[in-house]
Design a protein around this motif. Structure first.
Motif, PDB file in Angstrom:
ATOM      1  N   LEU A 110      47.302  16.244  45.056  1.00 48.94           N
ATOM      2  CA  LEU A 110      47.741  15.545  43.838  1.00 48.94           C
ATOM      3  C   LEU A 110      46.687  15.593  42.739  1.00 48.94           C
ATOM      4  CD1 LEU A 110      49.268  12.336  45.488  1.00 48.94           C
ATOM      5  CD2 LEU A 110      50.527  14.229  44.444  1.00 48.94           C
ATOM      6  N   GLY A 111      45.431  15.717  43.122  1.00 48.19           N
ATOM      7  CA  GLY A 111      44.381  15.760  42.104  1.00 48.19           C
ATOM      8  C   GLY A 111      43.001  15.694  42.736  1.00 48.19           C
ATOM      9  N   ARG A 112      41.996  15.874  41.857  1.00 45.01           N
ATOM     10  CA  ARG A 112      40.610  15.819  42.330  1.00 45.01           C
ATOM     11  C   ARG A 112      39.804  14.907  41.439  1.00 45.01           C
ATOM     12  NH1 ARG A 112      38.626  20.538  45.467  1.00 45.01           N
ATOM     13  NH2 ARG A 112      40.541  21.532  46.180  1.00 45.01           N
ATOM     14  N   GLY A 113      38.897  14.169  42.033  1.00 45.83           N
ATOM     15  CA  GLY A 113      37.998  13.307  41.272  1.00 45.83           C
ATOM     16  C   GLY A 113      36.567  13.656  41.590  1.00 45.83           C
ATOM     17  N   ARG A 114      35.682  12.797  41.163  1.00 46.72           N
ATOM     18  CA  ARG A 114      34.258  13.068  41.370  1.00 46.72           C
ATOM     19  C   ARG A 114      33.899  13.060  42.854  1.00 46.72           C
ATOM     20  NH1 ARG A 114      29.502   9.228  39.419  1.00 46.72           N
ATOM     21  NH2 ARG A 114      27.776  10.528  40.093  1.00 46.72           N
ATOM     22  N   PHE A 115      34.552  12.159  43.598  1.00 44.58           N
ATOM     23  CA  PHE A 115      34.154  11.986  44.994  1.00 44.58           C
ATOM     24  C   PHE A 115      35.092  12.611  46.009  1.00 44.58           C
ATOM     25  CE2 PHE A 115      32.093   8.181  43.095  1.00 44.58           C
ATOM     26  CZ  PHE A 115      30.789   8.607  43.299  1.00 44.58           C
ATOM     27  N   GLY A 116      36.252  13.047  45.571  1.00 39.07           N
ATOM     28  CA  GLY A 116      37.142  13.542  46.619  1.00 39.07           C
ATOM     29  C   GLY A 116      38.402  14.182  46.097  1.00 39.07           C
ATOM     30  N   THR A 117      39.234  14.548  47.043  1.00 41.58           N
ATOM     31  CA  THR A 117      40.510  15.188  46.737  1.00 41.58           C
ATOM     32  C   THR A 117      41.629  14.259  47.204  1.00 41.58           C
ATOM     33  OG1 THR A 117      39.405  17.272  47.199  1.00 41.58           O
ATOM     34  CG2 THR A 117      41.780  17.353  47.005  1.00 41.58           C
ATOM     35  N   VAL A 118      42.671  14.169  46.381  1.00 41.16           N
ATOM     36  CA  VAL A 118      43.773  13.269  46.711  1.00 41.16           C
ATOM     37  C   VAL A 118      45.001  14.106  47.090  1.00 41.16           C
ATOM     38  CG1 VAL A 118      45.233  11.404  45.837  1.00 41.16           C
ATOM     39  CG2 VAL A 118      42.858  11.576  45.071  1.00 41.16           C
ATOM     40  N   PHE A 119      45.592  13.756  48.231  1.00 38.83           N
ATOM     41  CA  PHE A 119      46.778  14.475  48.721  1.00 38.83           C
ATOM     42  C   PHE A 119      47.938  13.495  48.883  1.00 38.83           C
ATOM     43  CE2 PHE A 119      43.055  16.604  50.422  1.00 38.83           C
ATOM     44  CZ  PHE A 119      43.325  17.949  50.203  1.00 38.83           C
ATOM     45  N   PHE A 140      52.600   8.049  50.873  1.00 37.23           N
ATOM     46  CA  PHE A 140      51.354   7.478  50.359  1.00 37.23           C
ATOM     47  C   PHE A 140      50.555   8.588  49.682  1.00 37.23           C
ATOM     48  CE2 PHE A 140      52.562   5.160  54.162  1.00 37.23           C
ATOM     49  CZ  PHE A 140      52.478   3.842  53.756  1.00 37.23           C
ATOM     50  N   ALA A 141      49.419   8.174  49.099  1.00 30.40           N
ATOM     51  CA  ALA A 141      48.412   9.151  48.662  1.00 30.40           C
ATOM     52  C   ALA A 141      47.205   8.930  49.569  1.00 30.40           C
ATOM     53  CB  ALA A 141      48.025   8.896  47.209  1.00 30.40           C
ATOM     54  N   VAL A 142      46.516  10.010  49.924  1.00 28.31           N
ATOM     55  CA  VAL A 142      45.274   9.833  50.675  1.00 28.31           C
ATOM     56  C   VAL A 142      44.139  10.470  49.889  1.00 28.31           C
ATOM     57  CG1 VAL A 142      45.718  11.828  52.188  1.00 28.31           C
ATOM     58  CG2 VAL A 142      44.025  10.139  52.855  1.00 28.31           C
ATOM     59  N   GLU A 196      48.504   3.454  47.941  1.00 26.40           N
ATOM     60  CA  GLU A 196      49.850   3.425  47.372  1.00 26.40           C
ATOM     61  C   GLU A 196      50.058   4.694  46.538  1.00 26.40           C
ATOM     62  OE1 GLU A 196      50.033   0.069  44.815  1.00 26.40           O
ATOM     63  OE2 GLU A 196      51.931   0.668  43.940  1.00 26.40           O
ATOM     64  N   LEU A 197      51.204   5.346  46.709  1.00 27.19           N
ATOM     65  CA  LEU A 197      51.471   6.570  45.949  1.00 27.19           C
ATOM     66  C   LEU A 197      52.002   6.214  44.561  1.00 27.19           C
ATOM     67  CD1 LEU A 197      51.807   9.695  45.886  1.00 27.19           C
ATOM     68  CD2 LEU A 197      54.123   9.332  46.788  1.00 27.19           C
ATOM     69  N   CYS A 198      51.319   6.692  43.535  1.00 29.05           N
ATOM     70  CA  CYS A 198      51.774   6.454  42.147  1.00 29.05           C
ATOM     71  C   CYS A 198      52.360   7.774  41.648  1.00 29.05           C
ATOM     72  CB  CYS A 198      50.592   6.072  41.261  1.00 29.05           C
ATOM     73  SG  CYS A 198      49.687   4.673  41.885  1.00 29.05           S
ATOM     74  N   ASN A 199      53.670   7.891  41.654  1.00 33.49           N
ATOM     75  CA  ASN A 199      54.245   9.190  41.300  1.00 33.49           C
ATOM     76  C   ASN A 199      55.097   9.141  40.037  1.00 33.49           C
ATOM     77  OD1 ASN A 199      56.252   7.799  42.427  1.00 33.49           O
ATOM     78  ND2 ASN A 199      56.635   9.168  44.155  1.00 33.49           N
ATOM     79  N   ARG A 212      46.754   1.126  38.636  1.00 30.59           N
ATOM     80  CA  ARG A 212      48.067   1.549  39.099  1.00 30.59           C
ATOM     81  C   ARG A 212      48.801   2.195  37.929  1.00 30.59           C
ATOM     82  NH1 ARG A 212      51.090  -3.044  42.075  1.00 30.59           N
ATOM     83  NH2 ARG A 212      52.402  -1.764  43.368  1.00 30.59           N
ATOM     84  N   LYS A 213      49.435   3.312  38.167  1.00 32.43           N
ATOM     85  CA  LYS A 213      50.182   3.951  37.092  1.00 32.43           C
ATOM     86  C   LYS A 213      51.505   3.226  36.905  1.00 32.43           C
ATOM     87  CE  LYS A 213      47.474   7.893  37.737  1.00 32.43           C
ATOM     88  NZ  LYS A 213      47.249   9.211  38.205  1.00 32.43           N
ATOM     89  N   MET A 214      51.996   3.230  35.673  1.00 38.25           N
ATOM     90  CA  MET A 214      53.178   2.407  35.378  1.00 38.25           C
ATOM     91  C   MET A 214      54.421   2.937  36.090  1.00 38.25           C
ATOM     92  SD  MET A 214      52.616   1.720  31.404  1.00 38.25           S
ATOM     93  CE  MET A 214      53.928   0.523  31.294  1.00 38.25           C
TER      94      MET A 214
END
Ligand SMILES: Nc1ncnc2c1ncn2[C@@H]1O[C@H](COP(=O)(O)OP(=O)(O)OP(=O)(O)O)[C@@H](O)[C@H]1O
Length: 141
Positions: free
Chosen positions: A15-24, A35-37, A89-92, A138-140
């Motif tokens: 789903l994306g990448r940040g400074r500390f990790g990858t989100v799936f 969910f998102a991990v 929580e998955l914010c999609n 949390r995304k809207m």
């Protein structure tokens, strides 16, 4: 990613990448819930004490703040020698910018929600800069 996480969740697309990790994206075969991990490879931050501290602060603060309507909920945390994995929580529904761009007119209550989000964002950015607290908004829906 930790083996114990993979025993309980099926991991899917990135789903994306940040400074500390990858989100799936992931889901629980037991409940069918998605969910998102966020998976952090601890070896990448092993040499930096501040990054290591931020990482554990993020997990701890998000856990302490759950559940809160303005903060992404943390459901599970797994850790082994190499990874820290947070099941979130998955914010999609896209992010705030996408929402503001696609909807030119907001009702009064929606506008209040947006203003509250802006205030929280300002607080979290200031606090994050001081290294004291980190909020994942949390995304809207
Ligand atoms: N709970 C979630 N549901 C859906 N997508 C998410 C979720 N958490 C993160 N993402 C996606 O993954 C990306 C990376 O998130 P991550 O939390 O790792 O980093 P960040 O908050 O963007 O930045 P930083 O690493 O500086 O904290 C986000 O920009 C978003 O697109």
């Amino acid at each position: 990613m930790s083996e114990s996480l993979k025993r309980n969740y099926c991991v899917g697309e990135e789903l994306g990448r940040g400074r500390f990790g990858t989100v799936f994206k992931c889901y629980s075969p037991a409940t069918g819930e998605s969910f998102a991990v966020k998976s952090i490879d601890k070896r990448l931050i092993a040499d930096d004490a501040i990054d290591r501290q931020c990482l554990y602060n993020e997990a701890k603060i998000m856990h302490l703040l759950s559940p809160n309507p303005y903060v992404v909920r943390v459901f599970d945390i797994y850790e082994d020698d190499t990874h820290l994995d947070m099941v979130l929580e998955l914010c999609n529904s896209g992010d705030l910018f996408q929402r503001l761009s696609s909807q030119p007119v907001f009702s009064e209550s929606e506008a209040v929600d947006v203003m509250v989000l802006f205030q929280i964002t300002k607080i979290s950015l200031v606090a994050d800069r001081n290294g004291e607290i980190l909020l994942l908004l949390r995304k809207m829906a």
